[in-house]
Design a protein around this motif. Structure first.
Motif, PDB file in Angstrom:
ATOM      1  N   ALA A   1       0.828  -1.210   0.000  1.00 57.09           N
ATOM      2  CA  ALA A   1       0.000   0.000   0.000  1.00 57.09           C
ATOM      3  C   ALA A   1       0.862   1.260   0.000  1.00 57.09           C
ATOM      4  O   ALA A   1       0.560   2.237  -0.706  1.00 57.09           O
ATOM      5  CB  ALA A   1      -0.927  -0.009   1.214  1.00 57.09           C
ATOM      6  N   LEU A   2       1.932   1.241   0.738  1.00 57.67           N
ATOM      7  CA  LEU A   2       2.838   2.399   0.775  1.00 57.67           C
ATOM      8  C   LEU A   2       3.463   2.657  -0.588  1.00 57.67           C
ATOM      9  O   LEU A   2       3.667   3.809  -0.982  1.00 57.67           O
ATOM     10  CB  LEU A   2       3.930   2.176   1.819  1.00 57.67           C
ATOM     11  CG  LEU A   2       3.496   2.305   3.292  1.00 57.67           C
ATOM     12  CD1 LEU A   2       4.631   1.892   4.220  1.00 57.67           C
ATOM     13  CD2 LEU A   2       3.064   3.746   3.595  1.00 57.67           C
ATOM     14  N   ARG A   3       3.759   1.579  -1.320  1.00 52.98           N
ATOM     15  CA  ARG A   3       4.357   1.752  -2.659  1.00 52.98           C
ATOM     16  C   ARG A   3       3.379   2.457  -3.599  1.00 52.98           C
ATOM     17  O   ARG A   3       3.767   3.358  -4.347  1.00 52.98           O
ATOM     18  CB  ARG A   3       4.764   0.398  -3.228  1.00 52.98           C
ATOM     19  CG  ARG A   3       5.327   0.461  -4.643  1.00 52.98           C
ATOM     20  CD  ARG A   3       6.119  -0.774  -4.976  1.00 52.98           C
ATOM     21  NE  ARG A   3       6.507  -0.822  -6.383  1.00 52.98           N
ATOM     22  CZ  ARG A   3       7.493  -0.102  -6.924  1.00 52.98           C
ATOM     23  NH1 ARG A   3       8.180   0.738  -6.167  1.00 52.98           N
ATOM     24  NH2 ARG A   3       7.781  -0.204  -8.192  1.00 52.98           N
ATOM     25  N   ILE A   4       2.129   2.066  -3.555  1.00 49.71           N
ATOM     26  CA  ILE A   4       1.127   2.706  -4.415  1.00 49.71           C
ATOM     27  C   ILE A   4       0.957   4.172  -4.030  1.00 49.71           C
ATOM     28  O   ILE A   4       0.937   5.070  -4.889  1.00 49.71           O
ATOM     29  CB  ILE A   4      -0.223   1.966  -4.322  1.00 49.71           C
ATOM     30  CG1 ILE A   4      -0.091   0.528  -4.860  1.00 49.71           C
ATOM     31  CG2 ILE A   4      -1.293   2.729  -5.105  1.00 49.71           C
ATOM     32  CD1 ILE A   4       0.306   0.434  -6.309  1.00 49.71           C
ATOM     33  N   ARG A   5       0.866   4.440  -2.741  1.00 50.10           N
ATOM     34  CA  ARG A   5       0.641   5.820  -2.282  1.00 50.10           C
ATOM     35  C   ARG A   5       1.816   6.729  -2.589  1.00 50.10           C
ATOM     36  O   ARG A   5       1.643   7.936  -2.771  1.00 50.10           O
ATOM     37  CB  ARG A   5       0.369   5.813  -0.778  1.00 50.10           C
ATOM     38  CG  ARG A   5      -0.950   5.160  -0.399  1.00 50.10           C
ATOM     39  CD  ARG A   5      -1.055   4.919   1.091  1.00 50.10           C
ATOM     40  NE  ARG A   5      -2.186   4.064   1.418  1.00 50.10           N
ATOM     41  CZ  ARG A   5      -2.293   3.363   2.529  1.00 50.10           C
ATOM     42  NH1 ARG A   5      -1.318   3.403   3.437  1.00 50.10           N
ATOM     43  NH2 ARG A   5      -3.359   2.612   2.742  1.00 50.10           N
ATOM     44  N   GLY A   6       3.007   6.149  -2.679  1.00 51.85           N
ATOM     45  CA  GLY A   6       4.179   6.977  -2.930  1.00 51.85           C
ATOM     46  C   GLY A   6       4.418   7.293  -4.385  1.00 51.85           C
ATOM     47  O   GLY A   6       4.856   8.396  -4.724  1.00 51.85           O
TER      48      GLY A   6
END
Length: 377
Positions: free
Chosen positions: A350-355
């Motif tokens: 999820a952090l990868r998508i948000r970044g």
């Protein structure tokens, strides 16, 4: 600037949804105005865009046999609209839109490529159109945007002009991936799946390129070893009325572990109700559904197709396409992890998508591309 988009149709699909998200993302940008031309009909997304205040035109093309007539109508419409940018989506629209724009004096043509290996599942006509586009790529577009780096590489190999290629991945609207009308618990309750069971989900239409056979075979192998796992299949054609799909399921002798939901309007809730997401395609460009599952925070396993491995960025959970045994092994490995470790995988995704893959980032890249074309004119 006025941007006119040309696309083959406006039914629900990856390219169509990306077009919709892009023009909606510029709604509050006064410097750009979007108009859409569908070569065929209005479709569900066309109706939505009109209700949101966008201009949408339909040319009624029913087959490429009517291509010349559609080309004539498209040229006349472009002269009427007088765009600064003509942005075409996918091969048929790239060809007809590119020819129509350049022959009516509009030089700022952007082609958009969404696929990778169309030899798997693509029609002979589509393969021929791609070949023609490759021949014309040096002359018709000023820029060619691929949704995936793997797609860029494949198209350069088949003859597309490498000096015009760039990659802008799909963007995700995170606020729309939060379950709204249906909760994860409600999905499980609806299906009668207890909290003690683990759920593995697949999302994608029933099509040979999605390789549901491999997923179902892998599920059967998993179910033979664990009786606490259930498998949800979401997407067009994934209903009990599909005899080919039912035959695949019957072959596993584990019919009771499969839940066929068909098309749903609560996919985020279905994802949130699951413990593992599987992408099992044999070909992809930039797989939207994988990014959506990651954004929701579901731990993911994917086949090594298109930019899926790049997007997931977790090599341990990437398997070869068309390998049910390897897929089953990875599902069992992930389900055997402590809940906390599996949750950590989902949080990292999820952090990868948000970044890096939000719609804000992608929207800005397209806007900068449009501006660069106008400045260099």
């Amino acid at each position: 600037m006025k941007v006119v988009h040309v696309i083959i149709g406006l039914s629900v699909g990856g390219a169509e949804l990306m077009l919709k998200r892009l023009i909606e993302s510029h709604r509050n940008e006064p410097a750009v105005e979007h108009t859409v031309i569908s070569l065929t009909d209005l479709g569900a997304l066309g109706e939505t865009l009109i209700s949101e205040g966008f201009e949408v035109y339909c040319l009624g093309m029913s087959s490429m046999v009517k291509g010349p007539v559609t080309l004539f109508r498209l040229r006349r419409l472009l002269r009427q609209l007088s765009p600064d940018i003509v942005h075409t989506w996918m091969y048929h629209a790239d060809l007809l839109g590119g020819v129509a724009a350049r022959t009516t004096g509009f030089r700022n043509v952007v082609w958009c490529i969404r696929s990778t290996d169309i030899r798997k599942g693509g029609s002979k006509v589509t393969i021929l159109i791609r070949k023609v586009c490759a021949w014309l790529s040096e002359y018709l577009p000023r820029a060619i945007v691929c949704a995936a780096d793997s797609s860029r590489q494949v198209h350069e190999v088949v003859g597309y002009a490498p000096n015009k290629m760039q990659v802008i991945p799909n963007g995700f609207e995170l606020e729309k991936l939060v379950p709204v009308n249906t909760s994860a618990e409600a999905v499980r309750d609806e299906l009668g799946i207890s909290k003690s069971c683990k759920v593995v989900i697949s999302v994608g239409r029933f099509n040979p390129v999605k390789d549901h056979r491999s997923f179902i075979e892998a599920a059967g192998m998993v179910a033979a070893q664990r009786d606490d796992v259930r498998f949800i299949l979401v997407g067009r054609g994934l209903e009990s009325e599909n005899p080919e799909l039912q035959s695949m399921i019957e072959a596993t002798h584990k019919r009771g572990v499969f839940y066929l939901l068909g098309e749903r309007d609560d996919v985020p809730a279905c994802l949130a109700a699951s413990d593992v997401f599987c992408l099992h395609s044999v070909t992809e460009g930039f797989p939207n559904v994988l990014g959506e599952a990651m954004a929701v925070g579901v731990p993911c396993i994917t086949t090594d197709v298109g930019d899926a491995a790049f997007l997931l960025d977790q090599p341990e959970w990437v398997v070869p396409a068309g390998s049910p045994k390897r897929l089953a092994e990875k599902i069992l490995d992930m389900l055997s992890m402590p809940d906390s470790a599996r949750k950590k995988l989902g949080e990292t995704a999820a952090l990868r998508i948000r970044g890096d893959f939000t719609m804000d980032v992608v929207s800005r890249k397209y806007f900068e591309l449009y501006q660069s074309l106008l400045r260099s004119r």
